[in-house]
Each structure stands twice: as structure tokens, then as C-alpha cells.
Design a protein around this motif. Structure first.
Motif, PDB file in Angstrom:
ATOM      1  N   GLU A 205     105.489  50.571  29.467  1.00 11.21           N
ATOM      2  CA  GLU A 205     106.354  51.627  28.941  1.00 11.21           C
ATOM      3  C   GLU A 205     105.594  52.535  27.980  1.00 11.21           C
ATOM      4  OE1 GLU A 205     109.618  49.553  27.230  1.00 11.21           O
ATOM      5  OE2 GLU A 205     110.690  49.313  29.139  1.00 11.21           O
ATOM      6  N   ARG A 206     104.690  51.952  27.228  1.00 11.07           N
ATOM      7  CA  ARG A 206     103.896  52.743  26.285  1.00 11.07           C
ATOM      8  C   ARG A 206     102.839  53.572  27.007  1.00 11.07           C
ATOM      9  NH1 ARG A 206     103.270  47.556  22.326  1.00 11.07           N
ATOM     10  NH2 ARG A 206     105.331  47.660  21.356  1.00 11.07           N
ATOM     11  N   GLY A 207     102.337  53.042  28.117  1.00  6.89           N
ATOM     12  CA  GLY A 207     101.405  53.788  28.937  1.00  6.89           C
ATOM     13  C   GLY A 207     100.155  54.265  28.216  1.00  6.89           C
ATOM     14  N   ARG A 208      99.563  53.412  27.407  1.00  6.84           N
ATOM     15  CA  ARG A 208      98.367  53.813  26.665  1.00  6.84           C
ATOM     16  C   ARG A 208      97.120  53.407  27.433  1.00  6.84           C
ATOM     17  NH1 ARG A 208     100.048  51.813  20.542  1.00  6.84           N
ATOM     18  NH2 ARG A 208     101.782  53.286  20.255  1.00  6.84           N
ATOM     19  N   PRO A 209      96.318  54.381  27.852  1.00  3.99           N
ATOM     20  CA  PRO A 209      95.084  54.052  28.570  1.00  3.99           C
ATOM     21  C   PRO A 209      94.062  53.398  27.644  1.00  3.99           C
ATOM     22  CG  PRO A 209      95.178  56.396  28.110  1.00  3.99           C
ATOM     23  CD  PRO A 209      96.513  55.821  27.703  1.00  3.99           C
ATOM     24  N   ILE A 210      93.083  52.765  28.246  1.00  4.04           N
ATOM     25  CA  ILE A 210      91.998  52.150  27.482  1.00  4.04           C
ATOM     26  C   ILE A 210      90.917  53.192  27.236  1.00  4.04           C
ATOM     27  CG2 ILE A 210      90.158  50.422  27.550  1.00  4.04           C
ATOM     28  CD1 ILE A 210      92.015  48.648  29.186  1.00  4.04           C
ATOM     29  N   ASP A 211      90.574  53.400  25.990  1.00  2.10           N
ATOM     30  CA  ASP A 211      89.542  54.374  25.622  1.00  2.10           C
ATOM     31  C   ASP A 211      88.182  53.675  25.677  1.00  2.10           C
ATOM     32  OD1 ASP A 211      88.120  56.517  24.725  1.00  2.10           O
ATOM     33  OD2 ASP A 211      88.741  56.335  22.628  1.00  2.10           O
ATOM     34  N   TRP A 212      87.596  53.643  26.869  1.00  5.65           N
ATOM     35  CA  TRP A 212      86.323  52.938  27.064  1.00  5.65           C
ATOM     36  C   TRP A 212      85.185  53.871  26.693  1.00  5.65           C
ATOM     37  CZ3 TRP A 212      85.651  47.856  28.451  1.00  5.65           C
ATOM     38  CH2 TRP A 212      84.325  47.453  28.704  1.00  5.65           C
ATOM     39  N   ALA A 213      84.512  53.606  25.601  1.00  7.79           N
ATOM     40  CA  ALA A 213      83.488  54.519  25.083  1.00  7.79           C
ATOM     41  C   ALA A 213      82.067  54.094  25.439  1.00  7.79           C
ATOM     42  CB  ALA A 213      83.622  54.627  23.562  1.00  7.79           C
ATOM     43  N   PHE A 214      81.892  52.891  25.964  1.00  8.56           N
ATOM     44  CA  PHE A 214      80.553  52.395  26.280  1.00  8.56           C
ATOM     45  C   PHE A 214      80.145  52.919  27.653  1.00  8.56           C
ATOM     46  CE2 PHE A 214      77.351  49.188  27.425  1.00  8.56           C
ATOM     47  CZ  PHE A 214      76.610  49.140  26.254  1.00  8.56           C
ATOM     48  N   THR A 215      79.212  53.847  27.700  1.00  5.51           N
ATOM     49  CA  THR A 215      78.795  54.507  28.938  1.00  5.51           C
ATOM     50  C   THR A 215      77.403  54.051  29.354  1.00  5.51           C
ATOM     51  OG1 THR A 215      77.771  56.360  27.773  1.00  5.51           O
ATOM     52  CG2 THR A 215      80.138  56.531  28.261  1.00  5.51           C
ATOM     53  N   SER A 216      76.971  54.517  30.519  1.00  3.19           N
ATOM     54  CA  SER A 216      75.612  54.206  30.981  1.00  3.19           C
ATOM     55  C   SER A 216      74.572  54.746  30.005  1.00  3.19           C
ATOM     56  CB  SER A 216      75.384  54.795  32.376  1.00  3.19           C
ATOM     57  OG  SER A 216      76.210  54.167  33.333  1.00  3.19           O
ATOM     58  N   GLU A 217      74.825  55.943  29.472  1.00  5.05           N
ATOM     59  CA  GLU A 217      73.892  56.523  28.511  1.00  5.05           C
ATOM     60  C   GLU A 217      73.818  55.674  27.243  1.00  5.05           C
ATOM     61  OE1 GLU A 217      76.237  58.154  30.141  1.00  5.05           O
ATOM     62  OE2 GLU A 217      74.933  59.275  31.502  1.00  5.05           O
ATOM     63  N   THR A 218      74.971  55.186  26.785  1.00  6.69           N
ATOM     64  CA  THR A 218      74.990  54.317  25.613  1.00  6.69           C
ATOM     65  C   THR A 218      74.225  53.023  25.890  1.00  6.69           C
ATOM     66  OG1 THR A 218      77.189  55.187  25.085  1.00  6.69           O
ATOM     67  CG2 THR A 218      76.477  53.214  23.912  1.00  6.69           C
ATOM     68  N   ALA A 219      74.427  52.481  27.087  1.00  4.05           N
ATOM     69  CA  ALA A 219      73.747  51.238  27.450  1.00  4.05           C
ATOM     70  C   ALA A 219      72.241  51.401  27.429  1.00  4.05           C
ATOM     71  CB  ALA A 219      74.219  50.787  28.829  1.00  4.05           C
ATOM     72  N   ARG A 220      71.758  52.539  27.944  1.00  2.95           N
ATOM     73  CA  ARG A 220      70.311  52.752  27.987  1.00  2.95           C
ATOM     74  C   ARG A 220      69.711  52.850  26.592  1.00  2.95           C
ATOM     75  NH1 ARG A 220      71.414  57.366  32.363  1.00  2.95           N
ATOM     76  NH2 ARG A 220      72.070  55.972  34.063  1.00  2.95           N
ATOM     77  N   ALA A 221      70.517  53.338  25.638  1.00  2.00           N
ATOM     78  CA  ALA A 221      70.024  53.451  24.264  1.00  2.00           C
ATOM     79  C   ALA A 221      70.107  52.118  23.530  1.00  2.00           C
ATOM     80  CB  ALA A 221      70.831  54.509  23.517  1.00  2.00           C
ATOM     81  N   LYS A 222      71.247  51.430  23.661  1.00  6.25           N
ATOM     82  CA  LYS A 222      71.461  50.206  22.880  1.00  6.25           C
ATOM     83  C   LYS A 222      70.882  48.966  23.546  1.00  6.25           C
ATOM     84  CE  LYS A 222      75.523  51.668  20.271  1.00  6.25           C
ATOM     85  NZ  LYS A 222      76.878  51.292  19.803  1.00  6.25           N
TER      86      LYS A 222
ATOM     87  N   SER B 287      68.148  48.928  25.642  1.00 10.27           N
ATOM     88  CA  SER B 287      66.889  49.358  26.257  1.00 10.27           C
ATOM     89  C   SER B 287      65.993  48.182  26.621  1.00 10.27           C
ATOM     90  CB  SER B 287      66.147  50.311  25.324  1.00 10.27           C
ATOM     91  OG  SER B 287      65.861  49.679  24.077  1.00 10.27           O
ATOM     92  N   ARG B 288      66.121  47.082  25.881  1.00 12.14           N
ATOM     93  CA  ARG B 288      65.270  45.923  26.143  1.00 12.14           C
ATOM     94  C   ARG B 288      65.562  45.301  27.511  1.00 12.14           C
ATOM     95  NH1 ARG B 288      69.606  44.385  23.338  1.00 12.14           N
ATOM     96  NH2 ARG B 288      70.620  42.391  23.832  1.00 12.14           N
ATOM     97  N   LEU B 289      66.730  45.585  28.071  1.00 13.87           N
ATOM     98  CA  LEU B 289      67.110  44.997  29.347  1.00 13.87           C
ATOM     99  C   LEU B 289      66.616  45.802  30.540  1.00 13.87           C
ATOM    100  CD1 LEU B 289      70.808  43.988  28.546  1.00 13.87           C
ATOM    101  CD2 LEU B 289      68.754  42.588  28.360  1.00 13.87           C
ATOM    102  N   TYR B 290      66.171  47.015  30.279  1.00 18.27           N
ATOM    103  CA  TYR B 290      65.723  47.882  31.369  1.00 18.27           C
ATOM    104  C   TYR B 290      64.247  47.645  31.661  1.00 18.27           C
ATOM    105  CZ  TYR B 290      70.091  50.530  31.334  1.00 18.27           C
ATOM    106  OH  TYR B 290      71.403  50.877  31.441  1.00 18.27           O
ATOM    107  N   PRO B 291      63.836  47.819  32.913  1.00 16.60           N
ATOM    108  CA  PRO B 291      62.419  47.648  33.247  1.00 16.60           C
ATOM    109  C   PRO B 291      61.551  48.610  32.440  1.00 16.60           C
ATOM    110  CG  PRO B 291      63.764  47.766  35.228  1.00 16.60           C
ATOM    111  CD  PRO B 291      64.658  48.135  34.074  1.00 16.60           C
ATOM    112  N   LYS B 292      60.434  48.120  32.024  1.00 15.05           N
ATOM    113  CA  LYS B 292      59.506  48.946  31.258  1.00 15.05           C
ATOM    114  C   LYS B 292      58.749  49.896  32.197  1.00 15.05           C
ATOM    115  CE  LYS B 292      60.482  46.861  27.419  1.00 15.05           C
ATOM    116  NZ  LYS B 292      61.277  47.561  26.372  1.00 15.05           N
ATOM    117  N   LYS B 293      58.525  51.110  31.735  1.00 17.77           N
ATOM    118  CA  LYS B 293      57.758  52.057  32.529  1.00 17.77           C
ATOM    119  C   LYS B 293      56.302  51.627  32.564  1.00 17.77           C
ATOM    120  CE  LYS B 293      60.622  56.069  31.415  1.00 17.77           C
ATOM    121  NZ  LYS B 293      60.637  57.437  30.809  1.00 17.77           N
TER     122      LYS B 293
END
Length: 211
Positions: free
Chosen positions: A181-198, A200-206
Motif C-alpha cells: 500500500e505504501r509502494g516505496r521503491p528500494i533506493d539502490w545506490a550501489f552501482t557498477s561504478e561504485t563497485a569498481r571504486a570501492k 577495486s581489489r576484486l578486479y583483475p589487475k591490468k
């Protein structure tokens, strides 16, 4: 991870809704002695003694873009239970959708093969064609938005002893009705860009340049 995050970033499309699915166990517990009701300036009181009545399963679904939720109580969470939950998702919750994009974890029961164990091949194929699974990475269940709903449900509705499956159905039904009834969407703020910044240790090294 980025596959799931990109789903959350999509524009809302009712013909291809993104929904998050998971299950959680619920322990059925009842009081041994009657509770003492509230009185002026005194909260209700209950005995520390309780009786266990086993464990039951709770399936949960949330559509992040709209905030729509649905909960279903089942005795177990086998492959057959999962198959029927997916059929319900397609036929009852989103009958008008061309395809339902489902975010879920890699539990062994979470496969389209379960549909073929539960239904005739023609029916299993019909349901499977309307489902598109997107799995969270290993140790990445926090990427599934249904975990937010389970946490809220636990704090707001399951914070007391519940002794029967019927009572559990009533409680989650009331919670789900109010939530929708309240119909409040989830404000998901964690994006792919955020993941790459925060993360970074999980991404393959260049590779380093060779001179």
C-alpha cells in the motif's frame, strides 16, 4: 556482480520486471505459559520458557523499482517447492509480463531444471521461457535486494514468538499488504561504478607495460 547491479540500474519496464527472490527459515516457537497483558505504565510480560514446533520456510519476492513484495509460507524449500514458486511468480504475480528477470543466489534448488521435475515438459517449458535468471556471485547474497526486505520483516513483524504456520501466514500477509500500500521503491545506490571504486581489489589487475 555487475550483471546484477546493471539490472538494478535499468529503467522500469513492466513487461520485463526485475524481481529479487530468496527463502529463509522461520522457527515456530510458542509460549509455555500465558503472557501477562499490558497495564498502565507496564509492558506486557512473558515467560522465558518456550516450546519449539520445528522450522518452516518463507519464500520472499521484491520488485525494487516499485517496492512490491510477496511472501509465501511453505513446509520446505525443495526443488519442487522452488518450481511451484516460480510458476506462481509467472502466472499469479506477473501474468502480463513478457519475461520476469529474477535475481537469486546459486542454491542447488534454484534451477530451471526443477521445473521439469515438477511439471510436464510442455508446462515446464512454458514457465521457463518467461524466466530469466541472474545469479548473485558466491558470497554476494548482500547484492540481492530481498535481503533488505527480510531484514525489515524480521524487525517489524517477526520480532515475537510465532507458534503456527497459520499465524506466520497472517503476520507476513499483513506486513506485505501494508508494504504494498505504501509502494516505496528500494533506493539502490550501489552501482557498477561504485563497485569498481570501492572493490577495486576484486578486479583483475591490468598487465604492466613491457619496455
Amino acid at each position: 556482480m555487475e550483471d546484477v547491479l546493471d539490472l538494478y540500474a535499468r529503467e522500469y519496464d513492466p513487461s520485463r520486471p526485475v524481481v529479487c527472490f530468496d527463502e529463509r527459515p522461520c522457527h515456530l516457537i510458542s509460549d509455555v505459559n500465558d503472557r501477562l497483558p499490558t497495564e498502565p505504565a507496564r509492558l506486557a510480560r512473558y515467560d522465558y520458557l518456550y516450546t519449539r514446533h520445528g522450522t518452516i520456510n518463507l519464500f520472499g519476492v521484491v520488485e525494487p523499482k516499485t517496492g512490491r513484495v510477496d511472501f509465501e509460507v511453505t513446509e520446505r524449500h525443495t526443488k519442487l517447492d522452488f518450481a511451484f514458486a516460480m510458476k506462481r511468480l509467472v502466472d499469479e504475480l506477473y501474468p502480463q509480463a513478457e519475461r520476469v528477470l529474477v535475481v537469486l543466489d546459486n542454491l542447488a534448488t534454484h534451477s530451471k531444471g526443477a521445473l521439469y521435475e515438477a511439471f510436464e515438459p510442455t508446462e515446464a517449458h512454458r514457465v521457463a521461457r518467461k524466466l530469466e535468471f541472474h545469479f548473485t556471485p558466491k558470497h554476494g547474497s548482500w547484492l540481492n535486494a530481498i535481503e533488505l526486505e527480510f531484514a525489515a520483516l524480521t524487525r517489524q513483524a517477526l520480532d515475537h514468538r510465532i507458534g503456527t504456520s497459520e499465524e506466520l501466514e497472517r503476520v507476513v500477509g499483513v506486513y506485505g499488504k501494508l508494504r504494498n500500500e505504501r509502494g516505496r521503491p528500494i533506493d539502490w545506490a550501489f552501482t557498477s561504478e561504485t563497485a569498481r571504486a570501492k572493490l577495486s581489489r576484486l578486479y583483475p589487475k591490468k598487465p604492466t607495460d613491457q619496455t
